[in-house]
Design an enzyme around this catalytic site. Structure first.
Site, mmCIF file in Angstrom:
data_model
loop_
_atom_site.group_PDB
_atom_site.id
_atom_site.type_symbol
_atom_site.label_atom_id
_atom_site.label_comp_id
_atom_site.label_asym_id
_atom_site.label_seq_id
_atom_site.Cartn_x
_atom_site.Cartn_y
_atom_site.Cartn_z
ATOM 1 C CD1 TRP A 1 3.418 5.023 1.295
ATOM 2 C CD2 TRP A 1 2.585 6.833 0.131
ATOM 3 N NE1 TRP A 1 4.317 5.571 0.559
ATOM 4 C CE2 TRP A 1 4.258 5.932 -0.479
ATOM 5 C CE3 TRP A 1 2.252 8.147 -0.694
ATOM 6 C CZ2 TRP A 1 4.847 7.535 -1.194
ATOM 7 C CZ3 TRP A 1 3.265 9.114 -1.154
ATOM 8 C CH2 TRP A 1 3.940 8.529 -1.789
ATOM 9 C CG ASP B 1 -2.516 8.505 -4.049
ATOM 10 O OD1 ASP B 1 -1.571 8.783 -3.107
ATOM 11 O OD2 ASP B 1 -1.874 8.304 -5.071
ATOM 12 C CE LYS C 1 2.904 1.436 -6.268
ATOM 13 N NZ LYS C 1 3.691 2.652 -5.443
HETATM 14 C C1 LIG Z 1 -0.720 5.220 -2.111
HETATM 15 C C2 LIG Z 1 0.129 5.650 -2.751
HETATM 16 N N1 LIG Z 1 0.374 6.354 -3.743
HETATM 17 C C3 LIG Z 1 1.156 7.079 -4.001
HETATM 18 C C4 LIG Z 1 2.800 6.055 -4.140
HETATM 19 C C5 LIG Z 1 3.317 6.667 -5.013
HETATM 20 O O1 LIG Z 1 4.145 6.014 -6.236
HETATM 21 P P1 LIG Z 1 5.245 6.666 -7.696
HETATM 22 O O2 LIG Z 1 4.407 6.603 -8.462
HETATM 23 O O3 LIG Z 1 5.685 5.596 -7.431
HETATM 24 O O4 LIG Z 1 5.730 7.834 -7.063
HETATM 25 C C6 LIG Z 1 2.830 5.431 -3.494
HETATM 26 C C7 LIG Z 1 3.950 4.359 -3.363
HETATM 27 N N2 LIG Z 1 3.213 3.539 -2.422
HETATM 28 C C8 LIG Z 1 5.009 2.445 -2.356
HETATM 29 C C9 LIG Z 1 6.400 2.910 -2.373
HETATM 30 C C10 LIG Z 1 6.757 4.184 -1.563
HETATM 31 O O5 LIG Z 1 6.137 3.733 -0.531
HETATM 32 O O6 LIG Z 1 7.154 5.125 -2.070
HETATM 33 C C11 LIG Z 1 5.241 1.362 -0.919
HETATM 34 O O7 LIG Z 1 4.250 2.058 -0.006
HETATM 35 O O8 LIG Z 1 5.840 0.892 -0.674
HETATM 36 C C12 LIG Z 1 1.057 4.454 -2.764
HETATM 37 O O9 LIG Z 1 1.400 3.385 -2.011
#
Ligand SMILES: Cc1[nH+]cc(COP(=O)(O)O)c(/C=N/[C@@H](CC(=O)O)C(=O)O)c1O
Length: 398
Positions: free
Chosen positions: A130, A211, A246
């Site tokens: 990511w 993560d 999610k």
């Molecule tokens: C692996 C991973 N870790 C952490 C996050 C962050 O999540 P948050 O709780 O919203 O801070 C995301 C978010 N991924 C999606 C959204 C983004 O890019 O922010 C994505 O990969 O589309 C991940 O895919």
């Protein structure tokens, strides 16, 4: 005054949301940002969340500052989800956990902590990973390297290369790992492979930073946490960042957690204090509304059970879309291998489309995927899946 400030090129994932919103194509399909949409193409409000929201709304209550570490119930919810309700390390008080501003905030606090207390440590991320993993750690002045991971030739993992690379690393180097539902590939390690990875981590005294942003979307809540709990069983020091964006469908409420598993109660106290100190100097305390929703859902037995069922329904719908897309594509392009669609796990599928093919899907069909060919399978539903399949056939034929 600010003329020397660089223009921001935009984020390869979040930037897609704006482009998608502006696209006037009536058939447009959003397979970009990692967000779950239901069969009607709508982002759900989970039933368990609705109940929690009603309790928060009535009677309405003041909104005081939360503790720097967030609500105790939010923190307890993270710990039980990650390590198991009856985990010995929780009974023994060996886990420092703070509520964070999403998984991103957890990663950021973790990166700041590593930079401050392990300044010699480098952080290694999977290739690919990511994208924000790299930005977050580099933004905290932690040097970032990549370890071999995805094998484009086979659609699997360069496992022997990865292990050999880990063997070259130094004590206290950090490995940023995806316990399940790898982003962006959807290709996960088997339990046997995790055992080997964790043995190397133990032998080389590396620091695992896991993560987990999609717990429940792979197999189930406990299986998805296998790597986390195996590391605990082995007595490894461990960082875990988790996200409720999610699996609680609370993206904009910014709810997550950072947990650090420590060898002694004294070290847990030291780490917990410094996590608080890091939070204070970054954003002082986490948001209360999302924290209260997490607290209620995670600690009310009936709501927690309802929540698990709702996550598995999302998981199963994604799996059904994988199966459907695979069969439709196999029918349209006999002989071409689409096994990756059902072999991969979680929200994403690494389609292997070229950047040009991804661009063509967007310009010609209004279908949005990340330029590295990642497809958010959760954006598919019965009304758009044939359209997407036909478009993929079209761009694949060239
Ligand atoms: C692996 C991973 N870790 C952490 C996050 C962050 O999540 P948050 O709780 O919203 O801070 C995301 C978010 N991924 C999606 C959204 C983004 O890019 O922010 C994505 O990969 O589309 C991940 O895919």
């Amino acid at each position: 005054m600010f003329e020397r400030i660089d223009y921001y090129a935009g984020d390869p994932i979040l930037g897609l949301m704006d482009k998608f919103a502006a696209d006037t194509n009536p058939d447009k399909v959003n397979l970009g940002v990692g967000v779950y949409y239901d069969e009607d193409g709508k982002m759900p409000v989970l039933e368990c969340v609705k109940t929690a929201e009603q309790r928060i709304a009535d009677p309405i209550s003041p909104r005081p500052y939360l503790p720097m570490a967030g609500l105790p119930g939010h923190r307890k919810g993270c710990q039980e989800l990650l390590f198991g309700k009856d985990a010995q390390i929780l009974q023994d008080g060996l886990v420092a956990t703070i509520a964070t501003i999403g998984g991103s905030g957890a990663l950021k606090v973790g990166a700041e902590f590593i930079n401050e207390w392990f300044p010699q440590s480098k952080c290694y991320v999977s290739d690919p990973t990511w994208g924000n993993h790299i930005a977050i750690f580099e933004g905290s002045d932690v040097e970032v390297g990549k370890y071999p991971y995805y094998d484009t030739a086979t659609g699997g993992i360069k496992f022997d290369e990865m292990i050999a690379f880990f063997e070259t690393l130094n004590k206290d180097d950090v490995l940023l790992l995806h316990p399940c539902c790898h982003n962006p590939t959807g290709v996960d390690l088997t339990r046997e492979q995790w055992d080997q990875v964790l043995n190397v981590i133990q032998a080389r005294e590396l620091i695992p930073f896991m993560d987990i942003a999609y717990q429940g979307f792979g197999e189930d809540m406990d299986s998805d946490a296998y790597a986390i709990r195996k590391a605990v069983d082995m007595g490894l020091p461990l960082f875990v960042s988790n996200s409720f964006s999610k699996n609680l469908s609370l993206y904009g409420e910014r709810v997550g957690g950072l947990s650090v598993v420590c060898p002694t109660v004294d070290e847990t106290e030291r780490v917990f204090g410094q996590l608080n100190s890091t939070v204070r100097r970054m954003y002082s305390s986490p948001p209360s509304h999302g924290g209260r929703v997490v607290d209620i859902v995670m600690n009310d037995e009936a709501l927690h059970e309802q929540w698990i069922g709702e996550v598995y329904a999302m998981r199963d719908r994604i799996k059904s879309m994988r199966t459907k897309l695979k069969s439709v594509l196999e029918e349209k392009i006999p002989g071409r291998n689409f096994n990756y669609l059902t072999a991969q796990n979680g929200m994403f599928s690494f389609t292997g489309l070229t950047p040009e093919q991804v661009a063509q899907l967007q310009s010609k069909y209004g279908i949005y995927m990340v330029s590295n060919s990642r497809m958010c399978v959760a954006g598919l539903n019965s009304s758009n899946i044939d359209y997407v399949a036909n478009a993929m056939v079209d761009v694949l034929k060239d």
